[in-house]
Design an enzyme around this catalytic site. Structure first.
Site, PDB file in Angstrom:
ATOM      1  N   HIS A 372       0.860  -1.202   0.000  1.00 42.81           N
ATOM      2  CA  HIS A 372       0.000   0.000   0.000  1.00 42.81           C
ATOM      3  C   HIS A 372       0.894   1.249   0.000  1.00 42.81           C
ATOM      4  O   HIS A 372       1.784   1.382   0.837  1.00 42.81           O
ATOM      5  CB  HIS A 372      -0.946  -0.001   1.199  1.00 42.81           C
ATOM      6  N   ALA A 373       0.634   2.159  -0.939  1.00 43.73           N
ATOM      7  CA  ALA A 373       1.513   3.313  -1.140  1.00 43.73           C
ATOM      8  C   ALA A 373       1.612   4.181   0.114  1.00 43.73           C
ATOM      9  O   ALA A 373       0.616   4.421   0.792  1.00 43.73           O
ATOM     10  CB  ALA A 373       0.995   4.145  -2.301  1.00 43.73           C
ATOM     11  N   HIS A 402       0.322  11.935  -5.531  1.00 41.58           N
ATOM     12  CA  HIS A 402      -0.252  11.952  -4.179  1.00 41.58           C
ATOM     13  C   HIS A 402       0.856  11.776  -3.131  1.00 41.58           C
ATOM     14  O   HIS A 402       0.951  12.555  -2.171  1.00 41.58           O
ATOM     15  CB  HIS A 402      -1.303  10.833  -4.055  1.00 41.58           C
ATOM     16  N   GLU A 403       1.667  10.759  -3.316  1.00 43.04           N
ATOM     17  CA  GLU A 403       2.725  10.480  -2.330  1.00 43.04           C
ATOM     18  C   GLU A 403       3.757  11.602  -2.297  1.00 43.04           C
ATOM     19  O   GLU A 403       4.226  11.995  -1.229  1.00 43.04           O
ATOM     20  CB  GLU A 403       3.399   9.133  -2.617  1.00 43.04           C
ATOM     21  N   HIS A 406       2.846  14.396  -0.084  1.00 43.21           N
ATOM     22  CA  HIS A 406       3.195  14.187   1.326  1.00 43.21           C
ATOM     23  C   HIS A 406       4.656  14.575   1.568  1.00 43.21           C
ATOM     24  O   HIS A 406       4.992  15.264   2.524  1.00 43.21           O
ATOM     25  CB  HIS A 406       3.018  12.708   1.708  1.00 43.21           C
ATOM     26  N   GLU A 430      -3.462  14.872   2.812  1.00 44.47           N
ATOM     27  CA  GLU A 430      -3.923  14.008   1.720  1.00 44.47           C
ATOM     28  C   GLU A 430      -4.275  14.786   0.455  1.00 44.47           C
ATOM     29  O   GLU A 430      -4.410  14.195  -0.622  1.00 44.47           O
ATOM     30  CB  GLU A 430      -5.143  13.195   2.181  1.00 44.47           C
ATOM     31  N   HIS A 530      -7.179   0.443   5.445  1.00 50.53           N
ATOM     32  CA  HIS A 530      -7.167   1.400   6.548  1.00 50.53           C
ATOM     33  C   HIS A 530      -7.893   0.912   7.794  1.00 50.53           C
ATOM     34  O   HIS A 530      -7.743   1.502   8.859  1.00 50.53           O
ATOM     35  CB  HIS A 530      -7.751   2.732   6.072  1.00 50.53           C
ATOM     36  N   TYR A 540      -9.571  11.527   3.858  1.00 56.91           N
ATOM     37  CA  TYR A 540      -9.631  11.407   2.395  1.00 56.91           C
ATOM     38  C   TYR A 540     -10.883  12.083   1.844  1.00 56.91           C
ATOM     39  O   TYR A 540     -10.872  12.632   0.754  1.00 56.91           O
ATOM     40  CB  TYR A 540      -9.572   9.940   1.966  1.00 56.91           C
TER      41      TYR A 540
HETATM   42  O1  X8Z Z   1      -4.424   5.336   1.089  1.00 59.51           O
HETATM   43  C1  X8Z Z   1      -4.367   6.180   0.216  1.00 59.51           C
HETATM   44  C2  X8Z Z   1      -3.015   6.686  -0.276  1.00 59.51           C
HETATM   45  C3  X8Z Z   1      -1.994   6.718   0.782  1.00 59.51           C
HETATM   46  S1  X8Z Z   1      -2.335   7.891   2.031  1.00 59.51           S
HETATM   47  C4  X8Z Z   1      -2.508   5.803  -1.377  1.00 59.51           C
HETATM   48  N1  X8Z Z   1      -5.500   6.646  -0.362  1.00 59.51           N
HETATM   49  C5  X8Z Z   1      -6.826   6.206   0.035  1.00 59.51           C
HETATM   50  C6  X8Z Z   1      -7.073   4.760  -0.356  1.00 59.51           C
HETATM   51  O2  X8Z Z   1      -6.280   4.199  -1.112  1.00 59.51           O
HETATM   52  O3  X8Z Z   1      -8.070   4.195   0.089  1.00 59.51           O
HETATM   53  C7  X8Z Z   1      -5.570   7.671  -1.402  1.00 59.51           C
HETATM   54  C8  X8Z Z   1      -7.017   7.741  -1.806  1.00 59.51           C
HETATM   55  C9  X8Z Z   1      -7.787   7.109  -0.685  1.00 59.51           C
HETATM   56 ZN    ZN Z   2      -1.892   9.809   1.380  1.00 63.45          ZN
END
Ligand code: X8Z
Ligand code: ZN
Length: 631
Positions: A372-373, A402-403, A406, A430, A530, A540
């Site tokens: 996961h990024a 996105h990254e 950060h 975010e 998450h 988000y």
């Molecule tokens: O988790 C993330 C990022 C890292 S903070 C890749 N996002 C959420 C997800 O993947 O559920 C970005 C969009 C929403």
């Molecule tokens: Zn993020």
């Protein structure tokens, strides 16, 4: 069948700098309210340990010591976790667990001590830091060391179950075939065969039933920890991080959702109708909620991957970013370099050599990692990195931006005191990279040599629809994940009701449904990173509102007069300077101050996203004429 490795990841984010379980360096929470008043009655009651002899000087000394202690631990913690998440084995697991326990223990101890200064008169800055200390723990442990250890054990286990989850089955030759999340996501993205989609969708959800009991116990323990800190439960703790009363924050989320709901409903109506045309009534009914496996994404949270099924019938050719990247031989590094170049064009200094040497860009072949990024700040100075398993496609091209958002934020606020090493609120962190990614317009792609011909205005609806399938479709999902968790933490719903509540909210907000009846032991929220990872999710939703506010304001600052959806701030030093002014503030001021720096407004407001999609809304309403919308 699936294999689960017992690995340990952290449960608690130590204030400031340890990139433990979030997607970025932790943004420590701001104080209770704009006027500095206490967050809740429960907290005031918890101040019973106040010591009347404490002075402002004691507070200053305490905060200085706390910052020094946390900073030290944060650097060791970040290094430990970096190694762990990029090389998961028993040894790195044990080290990470140890750091996690220490971090939780320190954070809980400091939060308790900070509360003792509640009635001591201190200046606004010191008060803000004390408040941040009192709320900076995502999952606080109870004081009892055994319970602390139990919580650490559970949370790390849950993280591991997600990170190493696989779906295994037997192929036609009787051979065992296992698929990891990346493989299953690829099926959701590209397949148009309902049976294959359903198999991948159900397959990934086999990883989470074993999480349920652990999750329920985790909720119990963390709630006890939250109560010790003076909060009613973890829900109240999480919602207290927005410079306003917790209930006012929930209401703010509802208000913003109310602003965008009609746009979402119009999109839903069109998409449902197109899916019905593609798959037929048995698979994709014309009425009611949409089955969740048909939307191109494992969680039906962003729908851009089914653009082809919903595209308007127009002359202009679609801009297919993935095809352009492939045609121009972009590799993973070049994709990141392109992201960096965008920030450079705004006046940001290039990324340090160590970023390129130390980041993880691709999935290693020979070891287990967390894919996961995420973006990391190892030393609170210049050792910033991203960790991804990049694929050459549009989603990952955007995720890279996105990254990087950060990372540039982290570097911009590095001169702030330790407790202010964070974003104005977690939605801001975010939103930054996403804001930049909104400037990936056809004109921009042409400027950097990726696209030959920019489609004329007749292509706008296609571009807007592609964008809405990600950004507008995301909104109710962004909202409901924490609607679910807030109710779970508050005890409104117990373990027996977890999965039903999840699907009730999925239907209520998103208008989607499980494609098949869920088994009694299902724990579908656990199949979303998450939840086992304990990363709050309201951020988000906020980011999806904020990024359009930032984009609209920065376009104006850049002097770009194009319609907001065609504006790119690429190359604008003025926009970059203004953005940087906000980023540099870190967490030092309440978020409305930061928002004002860029937008001139002190309110989060969905009119920017509505403006952006206004032409699409008109088009959707035309398409939907005669259709019965809603579910
Ligand atoms: O988790 C993330 C990022 C890292 S903070 C890749 N996002 C959420 C997800 O993947 O559920 C970005 C969009 C929403
Ligand atoms: Zn993020």
């Amino acid at each position: 069948m699936h294999r689960i490795h017992r690995i340990i990841l952290p449960s608690v984010i130590l204030l400031g700098a340890v990139c433990l379980n979030a997607c970025q360096q932790q943004a420590a929470p701001p104080p209770a309210s704009n006027d500095g008043s206490a967050a809740s009655a429960t907290q005031a009651e918890a101040a019973s340990t106040d010591s009347p002899s404490l002075t402002a000087e004691d507070a200053r000394q305490f905060v200085a010591d706390a910052e020094a202690q946390m900073e030290k631990l944060s650097i060791v913690g970040a290094r430990t976790y970096w190694i762990y998440q990029t090389y998961i084995n028993q040894d790195t697991q044990a080290l990470a667990a140890k750091v996690s326990e220490e971090g939780t223990s320190l954070a809980v101890q400091l939060a308790g001590k900070a509360a003792e200064f509640r009635d001591v008169e201190v200046d606004a800055d010191l008060r803000r830091k004390l408040d941040i200390l009192g709320r900076g723990i995502v999952l606080p442990a109870p004081a009892d060391p055994e319970k602390n250890a139990e919580l650490a054990d559970i949370t790390t286990k849950l993280d591991g179950m997600y990170g190493t989850g696989e779906y295994c089955g037997t192929d036609a030759d009787g051979q065992e075939q296992c698929q990891v999340l990346g493989d299953l996501e690829e099926t959701l993205k590209t397949s148009r065969d309902p049976a294959a989609l359903l198999d991948a969708w159900q397959g990934w959800r086999t990883i989470s039933p074993p999480m349920k009991e652990l999750y329920a116990r985790e909720v119990e323990l963390a709630n006890e920890g939250a109560r010790n800190l003076g909060f009613a439960d973890v829900s109240e703790l999480w919602r207290s991080n927005y410079d306003m009363q917790p209930d006012a924050f929930s209401a703010e989320m509802d208000r913003l959702w109310g602003q965008v709901k009609p746009l979402y409903e119009a999109l839903h109506c069109h998409v449902r109708s197109e899916l019905n045309a593609e798959y037929g009534e048995d698979v994709a009914p014309a009425q009611g909620p949409i089955p969740a496996h048909l939307l191109g994404n494992m969680w039906a949270q962003q729908w851009g991957n089914i653009y082809d099924l919903t595209a308007p019938d127009i002359e202009a050719e679609d801009v297919d970013v993935e095809a352009l990247l492939i045609a121009q031989d972009y590799d993973e590094i070049k994709m990141v370099e392109t992201g960096e170049a965008f920030f450079s064009s705004l006046g940001f200094a290039p990324l340090p050599d160590t970023f390129w040497e130390r980041s993880q860009f691709t999935k290693p072949r020979d070891r287990e990692v967390v894919c996961h990024a995420s973006a990391w700040d190892i030393d609170n100075q210049d050792d910033i990195r991203i960790k991804m398993c990049i694929k050459i496609n549009e989603d990952d091209f955007r995720t890279i931006h996105h990254e990087l958002g950060h990372n540039y934020y982290q570097r911009a606020y590095k001169e702030q005191p330790f407790l202010y090493l964070g974003s104005a609120n977690d939605g801001f962190h975010e939103a930054v990279g996403d804001t930049i990614a909104l400037s990936i317009t056809p004109e921009y792609l042409q400027q950097i040599g990726l696209l030959d011909n920019v489609p004329d205005a007749s292509g706008d609806i296609g571009l807007l629809l592609r964008q809405a399938l990600d950004k507008v479709a995301f909104l109710p999902f962004g909202l409901l994940v924490d609607q679910w968790r807030w109710r779970v933490f508050s005890g409104e719903v117990g373990p027996e009701g977890y999965n039903d509540l999840w699907w009730q909210l999925r239907e209520q907000y998103q208008g989607i449904t499980a494609p098949v009846e869920r088994p009694a032991d299902a724990f579908d929220p656990g199949a979303k990173y998450h939840v086992p990872g304990n990363t709050p999710y309201a951020r988000y939703f906020l980011a999806h509102i904020l990024q359009f506010q930032f984009h609209r304001a920065l376009c104006e600052i850049a002097g770009n007069t194009a319609p907001i959806h065609r504006c790119s701030i690429y190359g604008s030093k003025e926009a970059g300077a203004r953005l940087n002014a906000m980023l540099e503030m870190g967490l030092s001021k309440p978020w409305p101050d930061a928002l004002e720096t860029v937008t001139g407004s002190r309110d989060m407001d969905a009119t920017a996203i509505l403006d952006y999609f206004a032409p699409l809304k008109t088009w959707l309403d035309e398409q939907n004429e005669g259709r019965q919308c809603g579910w």
